[in-house]
Design a protein around this motif. Structure first.
Motif, PDB file in Angstrom:
ATOM      1  N   UNK A  86       0.832  -1.206   0.000  1.00  0.00           N
ATOM      2  CA  UNK A  86       0.000   0.000   0.000  1.00  0.00           C
ATOM      3  C   UNK A  86       0.868   1.258   0.000  1.00  0.00           C
ATOM      4  N   UNK A  87       1.935   1.257   0.805  1.00  0.00           N
ATOM      5  CA  UNK A  87       2.833   2.415   0.839  1.00  0.00           C
ATOM      6  C   UNK A  87       3.506   2.615  -0.513  1.00  0.00           C
ATOM      7  N   UNK A  88       3.926   1.529  -1.117  1.00  0.00           N
ATOM      8  CA  UNK A  88       4.558   1.631  -2.444  1.00  0.00           C
ATOM      9  C   UNK A  88       3.584   2.250  -3.436  1.00  0.00           C
ATOM     10  N   UNK A  89       2.350   1.771  -3.432  1.00  0.00           N
ATOM     11  CA  UNK A  89       1.354   2.310  -4.375  1.00  0.00           C
ATOM     12  C   UNK A  89       1.112   3.794  -4.140  1.00  0.00           C
ATOM     13  N   UNK A  90       1.028   4.195  -2.884  1.00  0.00           N
ATOM     14  CA  UNK A  90       0.823   5.610  -2.566  1.00  0.00           C
ATOM     15  C   UNK A  90       1.983   6.443  -3.098  1.00  0.00           C
ATOM     16  N   UNK A  91       3.201   5.997  -2.836  1.00  0.00           N
ATOM     17  CA  UNK A  91       4.385   6.736  -3.278  1.00  0.00           C
ATOM     18  C   UNK A  91       4.447   6.826  -4.804  1.00  0.00           C
ATOM     19  N   UNK A  92       4.183   5.734  -5.473  1.00  0.00           N
ATOM     20  CA  UNK A  92       4.263   5.732  -6.933  1.00  0.00           C
ATOM     21  C   UNK A  92       3.144   6.573  -7.541  1.00  0.00           C
ATOM     22  N   UNK A  93       1.942   6.460  -7.016  1.00  0.00           N
ATOM     23  CA  UNK A  93       0.841   7.279  -7.523  1.00  0.00           C
ATOM     24  C   UNK A  93       1.163   8.753  -7.362  1.00  0.00           C
ATOM     25  N   UNK A  97       1.634  11.248 -10.489  1.00  0.00           N
ATOM     26  CA  UNK A  97       0.771  12.428 -10.617  1.00  0.00           C
ATOM     27  C   UNK A  97       1.614  13.698 -10.681  1.00  0.00           C
ATOM     28  N   UNK A  98       2.740  13.702 -10.001  1.00  0.00           N
ATOM     29  CA  UNK A  98       3.639  14.853 -10.059  1.00  0.00           C
ATOM     30  C   UNK A  98       4.202  15.001 -11.466  1.00  0.00           C
ATOM     31  N   UNK A  99       4.597  13.895 -12.080  1.00  0.00           N
ATOM     32  CA  UNK A  99       5.107  13.950 -13.446  1.00  0.00           C
ATOM     33  C   UNK A  99       4.002  14.349 -14.418  1.00  0.00           C
ATOM     34  N   UNK A 100       2.779  13.882 -14.188  1.00  0.00           N
ATOM     35  CA  UNK A 100       1.648  14.241 -15.030  1.00  0.00           C
ATOM     36  C   UNK A 100       1.404  15.743 -14.964  1.00  0.00           C
ATOM     37  N   UNK A 101       1.391  16.277 -13.750  1.00  0.00           N
ATOM     38  CA  UNK A 101       1.160  17.711 -13.568  1.00  0.00           C
ATOM     39  C   UNK A 101       2.274  18.521 -14.223  1.00  0.00           C
ATOM     40  N   UNK A 118       7.844  16.408  -3.081  1.00  0.00           N
ATOM     41  CA  UNK A 118       8.640  15.405  -3.771  1.00  0.00           C
ATOM     42  C   UNK A 118       9.295  16.116  -4.942  1.00  0.00           C
ATOM     43  N   UNK A 119      10.604  16.122  -4.999  1.00  0.00           N
ATOM     44  CA  UNK A 119      11.292  16.811  -6.085  1.00  0.00           C
ATOM     45  C   UNK A 119      11.059  16.070  -7.397  1.00  0.00           C
ATOM     46  N   UNK A 120      11.297  16.785  -8.498  1.00  0.00           N
ATOM     47  CA  UNK A 120      11.141  16.160  -9.814  1.00  0.00           C
ATOM     48  C   UNK A 120      12.082  14.974  -9.959  1.00  0.00           C
ATOM     49  N   UNK A 121      13.305  15.128  -9.500  1.00  0.00           N
ATOM     50  CA  UNK A 121      14.284  14.042  -9.608  1.00  0.00           C
ATOM     51  C   UNK A 121      13.828  12.829  -8.798  1.00  0.00           C
ATOM     52  N   UNK A 122      13.338  13.066  -7.571  1.00  0.00           N
ATOM     53  CA  UNK A 122      12.884  11.953  -6.745  1.00  0.00           C
ATOM     54  C   UNK A 122      11.665  11.279  -7.351  1.00  0.00           C
ATOM     55  N   UNK A 123      10.769  12.064  -7.930  1.00  0.00           N
ATOM     56  CA  UNK A 123       9.593  11.488  -8.573  1.00  0.00           C
ATOM     57  C   UNK A 123      10.025  10.587  -9.724  1.00  0.00           C
ATOM     58  N   UNK A 124      10.978  11.058 -10.518  1.00  0.00           N
ATOM     59  CA  UNK A 124      11.475  10.257 -11.639  1.00  0.00           C
ATOM     60  C   UNK A 124      12.165   8.994 -11.141  1.00  0.00           C
ATOM     61  N   UNK A 129      12.143   3.183 -10.268  1.00  0.00           N
ATOM     62  CA  UNK A 129      12.188   2.031  -9.368  1.00  0.00           C
ATOM     63  C   UNK A 129      10.934   1.192  -9.528  1.00  0.00           C
ATOM     64  N   UNK A 130       9.783   1.837  -9.596  1.00  0.00           N
ATOM     65  CA  UNK A 130       8.530   1.088  -9.746  1.00  0.00           C
ATOM     66  C   UNK A 130       8.505   0.339 -11.073  1.00  0.00           C
ATOM     67  N   UNK A 131       8.945   0.996 -12.143  1.00  0.00           N
ATOM     68  CA  UNK A 131       8.988   0.321 -13.446  1.00  0.00           C
ATOM     69  C   UNK A 131       9.918  -0.889 -13.395  1.00  0.00           C
ATOM     70  N   UNK A 132      11.102  -0.705 -12.790  1.00  0.00           N
ATOM     71  CA  UNK A 132      12.059  -1.815 -12.679  1.00  0.00           C
ATOM     72  C   UNK A 132      11.491  -2.924 -11.805  1.00  0.00           C
ATOM     73  N   UNK A 133      10.825  -2.549 -10.717  1.00  0.00           N
ATOM     74  CA  UNK A 133      10.236  -3.541  -9.821  1.00  0.00           C
ATOM     75  C   UNK A 133       9.115  -4.310 -10.520  1.00  0.00           C
ATOM     76  N   UNK A 134       8.353  -3.626 -11.345  1.00  0.00           N
ATOM     77  CA  UNK A 134       7.302  -4.278 -12.119  1.00  0.00           C
ATOM     78  C   UNK A 134       7.914  -5.276 -13.102  1.00  0.00           C
ATOM     79  N   UNK A 135       9.030  -4.888 -13.740  1.00  0.00           N
ATOM     80  CA  UNK A 135       9.733  -5.800 -14.650  1.00  0.00           C
ATOM     81  C   UNK A 135      10.284  -7.005 -13.897  1.00  0.00           C
ATOM     82  N   UNK A 136      10.865  -6.746 -12.724  1.00  0.00           N
ATOM     83  CA  UNK A 136      11.387  -7.836 -11.903  1.00  0.00           C
ATOM     84  C   UNK A 136      10.260  -8.773 -11.493  1.00  0.00           C
ATOM     85  N   UNK A 137       9.111  -8.213 -11.170  1.00  0.00           N
ATOM     86  CA  UNK A 137       7.964  -9.030 -10.762  1.00  0.00           C
ATOM     87  C   UNK A 137       7.538  -9.987 -11.880  1.00  0.00           C
TER      88      UNK A 137
END
Length: 192
Positions: A86-93, A97-101, A118-124, A129-137
């Motif tokens: 749940x925490x991961x989903x919150x952070x990634x969402x 959304x920051x990148x979308x905005x 959340x800075x732009x760099x941290x959001x990216x 990380x989420x994309x890589x984790x999804x690939x690993x999954x």
């Protein structure tokens, strides 16, 4: 958390799964403090004032956990494993959304209490990380789950092993392998 309180949490989780709403009322003060500790530990890895606020992360994860219907809680470790997701989903969402905005998405007015910095760099980085984790999954679901449990959920090797029903040696080996795989995947993405 003492062994007695771990057993109490497990008992309350199981009672709540059985429909006992009084168990939920007794459970939440016990696990809320632990959720806050885990989120604070996770957020402690980030720069001060530059990430999603700990309380906002805990509150959103808490609401998602309370709204989770039909979950048959096995034990305390299972609960915190789901909390890590749940925490991961919150952070990634939040990062997405920051990148979308940033790319011209519709701005939404919110109060200062709801602001999560959340800075732009941290959001990216979080999205990478989420994309890589999804690939690993897709390649190895257990390794991805171990990353969630250990990195986001703050569970120990032993707690992760208990949650997944594997040995601590397996978790240690998969944890090392997953970290190396994620490092390579994220590094390659940065280079492109």
């Amino acid at each position: 958390m003492t062994q007695a309180s771990r057993e109490e949490v497990t008992g309350l989780l199981q009672a709540w799964s059985g429909g006992d709403q009084d168990a939920l009322e007794k459970l939440m003060p016990l696990v809320y403090a632990e959720l806050h500790r885990l989120a604070k530990r996770y957020m402690g890895r980030e720069h001060v004032g530059r990430t999603l606020q700990t309380s906002a992360l805990v509150n959103e994860a808490y609401l998602r956990l309370v709204d989770a219907h039909g979950v048959r809680w096995q034990n305390r470790a299972h609960f915190f494993a789901v909390a890590a997701q749940a925490m991961r989903r919150v952070l990634v969402e939040h990062a997405r959304s920051r990148q979308y905005a940033k790319r011209g998405g519709t701005a939404q007015r919110i109060s200062l209490d709801d602001v999560a910095v959340l800075t732009d760099q941290q959001a990216a980085e979080l999205v990478a990380l989420d994309d890589a984790l999804t690939s690993l999954e897709a390649l190895d679901a257990r390794k991805a789950r171990i990353v969630e449990l250990r990195y986001i959920g703050g569970l120990s090797i032993e707690e992760s092993a208990e949650t997944l029903g594997v040995s601590t040696a397996t978790v240690e080996r998969d944890w090392r392998s997953a970290k190396a795989w994620l490092y390579r995947a994220i590094s390659q993405k940065k280079d492109t």
